[in-house]
Design a protein around this motif. Structure first.
Motif, PDB file in Angstrom:
ATOM      1  N   TYR A   1       0.620  -1.125   0.006  1.00  0.00           N
ATOM      2  CA  TYR A   1      -0.170  -0.073  -0.067  1.00  0.00           C
ATOM      3  C   TYR A   1       0.960   1.190   0.022  1.00  0.00           C
ATOM      4  CZ  TYR A   1      -3.848  -3.022   1.324  1.00  0.00           C
ATOM      5  OH  TYR A   1      -4.699  -4.219   1.203  1.00  0.00           O
TER       6      TYR A   1
ATOM      7  N   ARG B   1      -0.775   4.580  -1.314  1.00  0.00           N
ATOM      8  CA  ARG B   1      -1.850   5.299  -0.564  1.00  0.00           C
ATOM      9  C   ARG B   1      -1.660   5.635   0.741  1.00  0.00           C
ATOM     10  NH1 ARG B   1      -6.233   0.539  -0.994  1.00  0.00           N
ATOM     11  NH2 ARG B   1      -7.433   2.277  -0.033  1.00  0.00           N
TER      12      ARG B   1
ATOM     13  N   SER C   1      -6.701   6.328   3.627  1.00  0.00           N
ATOM     14  CA  SER C   1      -7.839   5.745   2.839  1.00  0.00           C
ATOM     15  C   SER C   1      -7.798   4.043   2.868  1.00  0.00           C
ATOM     16  CB  SER C   1      -7.393   6.117   1.221  1.00  0.00           C
ATOM     17  OG  SER C   1      -6.134   5.719   1.047  1.00  0.00           O
ATOM     18  N   ILE C   2      -6.386   3.675   3.334  1.00  0.00           N
ATOM     19  CA  ILE C   2      -6.199   2.341   3.445  1.00  0.00           C
ATOM     20  C   ILE C   2      -7.277   1.898   4.796  1.00  0.00           C
ATOM     21  CG2 ILE C   2      -4.691   0.505   4.244  1.00  0.00           C
ATOM     22  CD1 ILE C   2      -2.522   2.270   3.114  1.00  0.00           C
TER      23      ILE C   2
ATOM     24  N   SER D   1      -9.924   3.185   5.620  1.00  0.00           N
ATOM     25  CA  SER D   1     -11.348   3.461   5.459  1.00  0.00           C
ATOM     26  C   SER D   1     -11.907   2.202   4.324  1.00  0.00           C
ATOM     27  CB  SER D   1     -11.590   4.705   4.740  1.00  0.00           C
ATOM     28  OG  SER D   1     -12.792   4.851   4.173  1.00  0.00           O
ATOM     29  N   SER D   2     -10.943   1.903   3.354  1.00  0.00           N
ATOM     30  CA  SER D   2     -11.391   0.774   2.604  1.00  0.00           C
ATOM     31  C   SER D   2     -11.516  -0.547   3.289  1.00  0.00           C
ATOM     32  CB  SER D   2     -10.486   0.840   1.307  1.00  0.00           C
ATOM     33  OG  SER D   2      -9.101   0.210   1.661  1.00  0.00           O
ATOM     34  N   ALA D   3     -10.536  -0.669   4.169  1.00  0.00           N
ATOM     35  CA  ALA D   3     -10.555  -2.167   4.920  1.00  0.00           C
ATOM     36  C   ALA D   3     -11.855  -1.829   5.976  1.00  0.00           C
ATOM     37  CB  ALA D   3      -9.105  -2.203   5.952  1.00  0.00           C
ATOM     38  N   GLU D   4     -12.284  -0.886   6.400  1.00  0.00           N
ATOM     39  CA  GLU D   4     -13.427  -0.901   7.415  1.00  0.00           C
ATOM     40  C   GLU D   4     -14.595  -1.191   6.351  1.00  0.00           C
ATOM     41  OE1 GLU D   4     -15.791   2.400  10.166  1.00  0.00           O
ATOM     42  OE2 GLU D   4     -13.976   2.904   8.884  1.00  0.00           O
ATOM     43  N   GLU D   5     -14.680  -0.639   5.346  1.00  0.00           N
ATOM     44  CA  GLU D   5     -15.860  -0.588   4.483  1.00  0.00           C
ATOM     45  C   GLU D   5     -15.781  -2.289   4.027  1.00  0.00           C
ATOM     46  OE1 GLU D   5     -18.330   1.067   3.943  1.00  0.00           O
ATOM     47  OE2 GLU D   5     -17.400   2.441   5.285  1.00  0.00           O
ATOM     48  N   GLU D   6     -14.889  -2.871   3.725  1.00  0.00           N
ATOM     49  CA  GLU D   6     -14.847  -4.308   3.035  1.00  0.00           C
ATOM     50  C   GLU D   6     -15.363  -5.278   4.270  1.00  0.00           C
ATOM     51  OE1 GLU D   6     -11.658  -7.732   1.851  1.00  0.00           O
ATOM     52  OE2 GLU D   6     -11.221  -5.616   1.286  1.00  0.00           O
TER      53      GLU D   6
ATOM     54  N   ARG E   1     -19.143  -4.864   4.699  1.00  0.00           N
ATOM     55  CA  ARG E   1     -19.871  -5.583   3.744  1.00  0.00           C
ATOM     56  C   ARG E   1     -20.060  -6.884   3.844  1.00  0.00           C
ATOM     57  NH1 ARG E   1     -17.293  -1.808   0.242  1.00  0.00           N
ATOM     58  NH2 ARG E   1     -15.662  -3.420  -0.060  1.00  0.00           N
TER      59      ARG E   1
END
Length: 119
Positions: free
Chosen positions: A88, A91, A95-96, A98-103, A106
């Protein structure tokens, strides 16, 4: 193992037994050990969702289940992610994460809600 060719890079990066998974398990175990000092019910690798092979739904496991963290007698599920920093470099940290949290949301939110657990 995972079946890939074994070399130094693979030994460090493999998510099925390399240093990344060892680090993940050490963090999970440390958090679980500390949580068990405070909370009565701490479970490692609880089943969040049973597999339903007829519908093509795999089983889903969290890293920790802790009763009473956010609300008395309510289970909170935790799934830990160790980020392999060299992957990463391009990045920023926010942002790293945040994307891990969203994944993770889901992946686990619906199954946790079906169990009346928080995630």
């Amino acid at each position: 193992g995972c079946g890939d060719v074994f070399n130094l890079t693979h030994a460090l990066d493999c998510r099925k037994g390399g240093l990344v998974i060892q680090c993940h398990n050490e963090v999970r175990n440390a958090i679980g050990d500390v949580a068990s000092l405070v909370y009565k019910e701490v479970i490692r690798e609880p089943i969040v969702q049973e597999a339903n092979y007829a519908c093509g739904i795999p089983s889903l496991f969290a890293d920790l289940s802790i009763r009473g963290v956010w609300q008395s007698q309510t289970v909170a599920l935790f799934d830990i992610r160790v980020i392999d920093a060299p992957l990463y470099l391009h990045r920023d940290v926010a942002s790293i994460l945040s994307s891990a949290e969203e994944e993770k949301k889901r992946k686990y939110s619906d199954a946790a809600e079906a169990r009346c657990a928080s995630f």
